[in-house]
Structures are given as structure tokens and as C-alpha cells.
Design a protein around this motif. Structure first.
Motif, PDB file in Angstrom:
ATOM      1  N   VAL A 346      -1.685   4.964  -0.687  1.00  0.00           N
ATOM      2  CA  VAL A 346      -1.928   4.694   0.767  1.00  0.00           C
ATOM      3  C   VAL A 346      -2.480   3.403   1.288  1.00  0.00           C
ATOM      4  O   VAL A 346      -3.028   2.699   2.094  1.00  0.00           O
ATOM      5  CB  VAL A 346      -2.219   5.839   2.012  1.00  0.00           C
ATOM      6  CG1 VAL A 346      -2.545   5.473   3.035  1.00  0.00           C
ATOM      7  CG2 VAL A 346      -1.193   6.458   1.401  1.00  0.00           C
ATOM      8  N   PHE A 347      -4.383   3.952   0.430  1.00  0.00           N
ATOM      9  CA  PHE A 347      -5.380   2.531   0.614  1.00  0.00           C
ATOM     10  C   PHE A 347      -5.045   0.949  -0.666  1.00  0.00           C
ATOM     11  O   PHE A 347      -5.884   0.649  -0.346  1.00  0.00           O
ATOM     12  CB  PHE A 347      -6.477   3.113  -0.044  1.00  0.00           C
ATOM     13  CG  PHE A 347      -6.539   3.978   1.080  1.00  0.00           C
ATOM     14  CD1 PHE A 347      -6.848   3.692   2.803  1.00  0.00           C
ATOM     15  CD2 PHE A 347      -6.086   5.527   1.712  1.00  0.00           C
ATOM     16  CE1 PHE A 347      -7.014   4.608   3.408  1.00  0.00           C
ATOM     17  CE2 PHE A 347      -6.080   6.658   2.253  1.00  0.00           C
ATOM     18  CZ  PHE A 347      -6.571   6.537   3.560  1.00  0.00           C
ATOM     19  N   LYS A 377       2.212  11.745   8.931  1.00  0.00           N
ATOM     20  CA  LYS A 377       1.538  12.404  10.433  1.00  0.00           C
ATOM     21  C   LYS A 377       0.779  11.781  10.413  1.00  0.00           C
ATOM     22  O   LYS A 377      -0.349  11.920  12.089  1.00  0.00           O
ATOM     23  CB  LYS A 377       1.652  14.400  10.310  1.00  0.00           C
ATOM     24  CG  LYS A 377       2.840  14.974  10.610  1.00  0.00           C
ATOM     25  CD  LYS A 377       2.733  16.229  10.422  1.00  0.00           C
ATOM     26  CE  LYS A 377       2.080  17.074   9.230  1.00  0.00           C
ATOM     27  NZ  LYS A 377       2.111  18.615  10.039  1.00  0.00           N
ATOM     28  N   MET A 378      -0.754  11.185   9.274  1.00  0.00           N
ATOM     29  CA  MET A 378      -1.741  10.778   9.470  1.00  0.00           C
ATOM     30  C   MET A 378      -1.550   9.667   9.640  1.00  0.00           C
ATOM     31  O   MET A 378      -2.968   8.977   9.637  1.00  0.00           O
ATOM     32  CB  MET A 378      -2.458  11.195   8.137  1.00  0.00           C
ATOM     33  CG  MET A 378      -3.183  12.717   8.145  1.00  0.00           C
ATOM     34  SD  MET A 378      -3.437  13.224   6.865  1.00  0.00           S
ATOM     35  CE  MET A 378      -5.457  12.384   6.683  1.00  0.00           C
ATOM     36  N   GLY A 379      -0.337   8.563  10.313  1.00  0.00           N
ATOM     37  CA  GLY A 379       0.394   7.660   9.691  1.00  0.00           C
ATOM     38  C   GLY A 379      -0.232   6.703   9.196  1.00  0.00           C
ATOM     39  O   GLY A 379       0.499   5.186   9.007  1.00  0.00           O
ATOM     40  N   ALA A 380       0.682   6.806   8.187  1.00  0.00           N
ATOM     41  CA  ALA A 380       0.455   6.011   6.297  1.00  0.00           C
ATOM     42  C   ALA A 380       2.400   6.218   6.254  1.00  0.00           C
ATOM     43  O   ALA A 380       2.874   6.528   7.003  1.00  0.00           O
ATOM     44  CB  ALA A 380       0.697   6.939   5.487  1.00  0.00           C
ATOM     45  N   GLY A 393       0.734   0.104   1.955  1.00  0.00           N
ATOM     46  CA  GLY A 393      -0.149   0.362   1.606  1.00  0.00           C
ATOM     47  C   GLY A 393      -0.807   0.180   2.725  1.00  0.00           C
ATOM     48  O   GLY A 393      -0.319  -1.121   3.195  1.00  0.00           O
ATOM     49  N   GLY A 394      -2.457   0.677   3.809  1.00  0.00           N
ATOM     50  CA  GLY A 394      -2.873  -1.072   4.413  1.00  0.00           C
ATOM     51  C   GLY A 394      -3.161  -0.510   6.119  1.00  0.00           C
ATOM     52  O   GLY A 394      -3.489  -0.932   6.711  1.00  0.00           O
ATOM     53  N   THR A 395      -2.756   0.726   6.315  1.00  0.00           N
ATOM     54  CA  THR A 395      -2.192   1.248   7.511  1.00  0.00           C
ATOM     55  C   THR A 395      -3.249   2.756   7.644  1.00  0.00           C
ATOM     56  O   THR A 395      -3.288   3.151   6.681  1.00  0.00           O
ATOM     57  CB  THR A 395      -1.281   1.916   8.195  1.00  0.00           C
ATOM     58  OG1 THR A 395      -0.609   2.615   6.543  1.00  0.00           O
ATOM     59  CG2 THR A 395      -0.307   0.577   8.497  1.00  0.00           C
ATOM     60  N   PRO A 396      -4.377   2.174   8.870  1.00  0.00           N
ATOM     61  CA  PRO A 396      -5.087   3.672   8.598  1.00  0.00           C
ATOM     62  C   PRO A 396      -4.724   4.690   8.992  1.00  0.00           C
ATOM     63  O   PRO A 396      -4.015   4.808   9.815  1.00  0.00           O
ATOM     64  CB  PRO A 396      -6.600   2.780   9.899  1.00  0.00           C
ATOM     65  CG  PRO A 396      -5.266   1.512  10.862  1.00  0.00           C
ATOM     66  CD  PRO A 396      -4.489   1.451   9.651  1.00  0.00           C
ATOM     67  N   LEU A 397      -5.603   5.960   8.581  1.00  0.00           N
ATOM     68  CA  LEU A 397      -5.065   6.994   8.735  1.00  0.00           C
ATOM     69  C   LEU A 397      -5.938   7.315   9.805  1.00  0.00           C
ATOM     70  O   LEU A 397      -6.988   7.362   9.908  1.00  0.00           O
ATOM     71  CB  LEU A 397      -4.691   7.953   7.267  1.00  0.00           C
ATOM     72  CG  LEU A 397      -4.206   7.419   6.158  1.00  0.00           C
ATOM     73  CD1 LEU A 397      -4.634   8.902   5.278  1.00  0.00           C
ATOM     74  CD2 LEU A 397      -2.712   7.663   6.853  1.00  0.00           C
TER      75      LEU A 397
END
Ligand code: S3P
Length: 450
Positions: A346-347, A377-380, A393-397
Motif C-alpha cells: 500500500v506504501f 475500508k482504510m482507503g487502499a 500503492g500511494g493512496t493515503p490510509l
């Protein structure tokens, strides 16, 4: 550390919520830590100690709930095991072939390793009858992968759905040796068959499509079993009929537990962690290779060999991660680390692809479905595949309520994701971490700085 970052809320039914409230300025991780003993090695030390002749001494045993399940099952069959602790556990073995018929059902709790490895021993104890079960997760996990080869050896096993689900009943038999071509790379399957081969006259061979962890092979040999390994074909042969003798076992730190801190150290800004005394058996270090592919700054220090297993200290520093593809023969060497590697992805810049990992669907939870669902659910940006995941990757959680599905590795992976999510994340049923890492929250509290 401000105590407001991490709180545990105990619910009425003993279930716990882990609440991680990241301050707007973020947190960093600093320190030298140790992780608990390797779960796979802890199970094997207890089991081989129980069936060997003489005393086995175990240093560094994992005090998680899974090894406790192994200990209680073998105590119920006559082995004397001192109180479990990390300093020194003494196991008074009863000698090969001497497991006693237990007066009650053997309960493996949440532990697939306990149940599957034990089945090989039970099936090969002629004239004795055993019943085995586990918790609701374990009772839904496939047992045919070990029942079928045991039946080919002449084993008598009964249970629901053609003996593919626990509870199972086992009538011990004198077995015949087989050469089993396993359709899956699974150390539990391989170890079950090798343990069944201990009391079976002749050569019992297992060939796997890719090499799975080899702790059983190493420890069986140390206890006196006769083994031949053919690394060209991923085959191992056990020549039955030799007695096992109690040994001193030193359990290294579990790389599967260290993996949470390796990923945390890499993705949490301004962090540096040293994880001491981690087992780096090459059949387990896929996670180090995957993190290297992603560009993580992870160094091995102080490499050494302890009681037949390679060990090192691992240093990790915050890193810029790139995407990678994790597939093929590396999968069995990082199978338990895929949930936390998904958090790393995700990062990472770009699209990480995880394939050939359908086995994750039959772990303590369906880890592909659960990680895809909870990280989304956390935005990934996660797409679930039949045998893996694609993670951009790259979307903030963002902090939200997530659930462990009572799976220890999910609980801990989501806790690490929460360290880099804005605001407050609540991980429901976080007590599951105690299966393999009872002190996870304590260690997190020690290393977190805000
Ligand atoms: C284990 C083998 C692996 C692993 C599990 C422990 C072992 O399972 O996932 O946590 O100790 O043999 P599989 O054999 O099902 O791959």
C-alpha cells in the motif's frame, strides 16, 4: 510515548479492541527488540520431545496459544512437560510408539500445525484410538490434504465430509511406506507424512512442487531419525524404525513475527529498529527477499548458527518502497507474511502483484478476502484475485473500524497499517494476536514515539 496513541478496550466477552490514534504529526518507531520464539520450531520441539526417549530441553519456546495446544495434547497422551516458559522447558519423552490413548478428545485449538502434524503420529500408533478437534476456524480448514496420504499408507481416519474436516476419529494402524507427490508445497503435509513414517518400516518419501520450510527435517535428524534430502526434486525420505532421543533445542525468534516490525520500520517515517535473534532459515526468508525487491533498507547483522538453525539480527530503516511481483516458488517461503507484505505494498509506488497464493484462503481466515476487504475500508486500492491480490500503492490510509476475523496475522498487519493511517483506527478482536505473539502490543508501546 503519549499513552493516548495506543489503547486496549476489553469487551464483556473478553474480546479486545486495539485502538490506535495517530496524532496529526505522526509517529516514529525506534529501538532494539526481540520477537518471541518461532512457532513452527516450538511445535516441533514439543512434539519430538514428547515422542523421543529421554529428556528434551527447550530454550526460547513461544508462549503463544498455539504451542500451548500442542503441549496439552501431548500431555494428555503421557508426555511430561514442565510449566511452559521461555527460559527452560523440560519434556520427559515417552519413546517412539508409546503415545497413550487419551481419555478425552484432543483439542488443537486454533492450530493447524498441532492438528496436522499430530495426525501423522496418531495414525501410526497401532491398536490405539484417538479423537481430535479444534476451534471453529480449525474445524473449517481442510484436513484431506493429510488424511488422504495417511489413508494411502493404510491409516484409518473418519470424520465429516469424507474425513476432510475435524472433528476426526483415528484408529492407529501399522502403516506401509509410500512415495507421496504432494500437490501443494506445505510443511504441515510434509511433516505429517514424515512423522507417520517414523514408525513405518521402510522408506517414506514426500516430494513437493516447491520447497516448504524444513524445520522438521532439521530437527528429526538432530533427534536421531534417518533422513535423505534430494534438493533437486524437493524430496525428503525418512527411513522408519529408528528411535528418537531427547535433545537441547534453542528456538530462535520467529521471522514471521519480525516481519511486522520490518514492514513497520520501513513504512513509518523516521524509524529505525533492530530486531535481535531472528531465525533466518532460507526456507523462511522469502519476506526479506520481497522487501529487498521493494527497496526496503533491511540489513542482516551478527549472522550465526544456533542449535542447527541460522540466526541474525535485522536492522530496518524507513525506506521509499517500489512495487514488485511476488509469485511462484517464493510463495511457500513467505506464506505467512503475505498479509503484512500487502500493507507494505500500500506504501509502495506502483502496482504490486501477489499471485500463486491461493493457500491463503485456507489459513486461520481467508487472508486474501480479509486483507483486501479491510485495507479497502482504510482507503487502499486493492483488487482481490483468485490466487492473490493487486495493490496499487500511494493512496493515503484513513483510520476506520477494521476486524481481525480472529486471525492473529490479520490483527497485527492491520495494527501496523493503523500507524500510518490518519486519525483513529479500531482493530476489533485484536486479542487474536496472542496465538503467535502475546506481547505484540507491549512491544509496539515500547518502540512508538510521537
Ligand atoms: C507451518 C506451515 C505453514 C504455515 C503455518 C506453519 C508449519 O502451513 O502457514 O503457519 O509449522 O509447518 P502450510 O503447511 O499449510 O503451508
Amino acid at each position: 510515548m503519549s499513552p493516548s496513541v495506543i489503547t486496549l478496550e476489553t469487551k464483556e466477552n473478553t474480546s479486545q479492541n486495539l485502538v490506535i490514534k495517530r496524532p496529526p504529526s505522526g509517529v516514529c518507531l525506534q529501538g532494539r527488540i526481540r520477537v518471541p520464539g518461532d512457532k513452527s520450531i516450538s511445535h516441533r520441539a514439543l512434539m519430538l520431545g514428547a515422542i523421543a526417549e529421554g529428556e528434551t530441553q527447550i530454550q526460547g519456546l513461544l508462549l503463544g496459544e498455539d504451542p500451548r495446544s500442542s503441549a496439552s495434547c501431548f500431555q494428555a497422551m503421557g508426555a511430561e512437560i514442565s510449566q511452559l516458559n521461555t527460559e527452560l522447558v523440560r519434556v520427559k519423552g515417552i519413546g517412539l510408539g508409546n503415545l497413550q490413548e487419551p481419555t478425552d478428545v484432543l483439542n488443537a485449538g486454533n492450530s493447524g500445525t498441532t492438528l496436522r502434524l499430530m495426525l501423522g503420529l496418531l495414525a501410526s500408533h497401532p491398536g490405539r484410538f484417538f479423537t481430535v478437534t479444534g476451534d471453529s476456524s480449525l474445524r473449517s480448514r481442510p484436513m484431506s490434504r493429510v488424511v488422504k496420504p495417511l489413508q494411502q499408507m493404510g491409516g484409518s481416519i473418519w470424520g465429516r465430509k469424507a474425513a476432510s474436516l475435524a472433528p476426526l476419529a483415528v484408529q492407529g494402524q501399522a502403516l506401509k511406506p509410500i512415495h507421496y507427490n504432494s500437490p501443494i508445497a506445505s510443511a504441515q503435509v510434509k511433516s505429517c507424512i514424515l512423522l507417520a513414517g517414523l514408525m513405518t518400516q521402510g522408506r517414506t518419501t514426500v516430494t513437493e512442487p516447491a520447497l516448504s520450510r524444513d524445520h522438521s527435517e532439521r530437527m528429526l535428524r538432530a533427534f536421531g531419525a534417518q533422513l535423505e534430502v534430494d534438493s533437486d526434486t524437493n524430496s525428503v525420505t525418512l527411513i522408519g524404525g529408528n528411535q528418537l532421543y531427547g535433545q537441547k533445542v534453542v528456538v530462535p525468534g520467529d521471522i514471521s513475527s519480525a516481519a511486522f516490525w520490518l514492514v513497520a520500520g520501513a513504512i513509518v517515517p523516521d524509524s529505525e529498529l533492530v530486531i535481535e535473534n531472528v531465525g533466518v532459515n532460507p526456507t523462511r526468508t522469502g519476506v526479506l527477499e520481497a522487501l529487498e525487491m521493494m527497496g526496503a533498507d533491511v540489513q542482516r547483522e551478527n549472522e550465526r548458527e544456533v542449535a542447527g538453525e541460522p540466526v541474525a539480527d535485522l536492522r530496518v530503516r524507513t525506506s521509499r518502497l517500489q512495487s514488485c511481483t511476488i509469485a511462484g516458488d517464493i510463495i511457500p517461503r513467505l506464506i505467512d507474511e503475505i498479509p503484512i507484505l500487502a500493507v507494505a505494498a500500500v506504501f509502495a509506488e506502483g502496482k504490486t502483484v501477489i499471485k500463486d497464493a491461493a493457500e491463503l484462503r485456507v489459513k486461520e481466515s481467508d487472508r486474501l478476502a480479509v486483507m483486501a476487504h479491510e485495507l479497502t475500508k482504510m482507503g487502499a486500492k486493492v483488487t482481490e484475485l483468485a490466487d492473490g491480490m493487486e495493490i496499487t500503492g500511494g493512496t493515503p490510509l484513513v483510520g476506520v473500524d477494521v476486524d481481525s476475523y480472529t486471525d492473529h496475522r490479520i490483527a497485527m498487519s492491520l495494527a501496523i497499517a493503523a500507524l500510518v493511517a490518519t486519525g483513529k483506527t479500531t482493530i476489533q478482536r485484536a486479542e487474536a494476536a496472542a496465538i503467535s505473539y502475546p506481547d505484540f502490543v507491549t512491544t509496539l508501546t515500547e518502540i512508538i514515539r510521537d
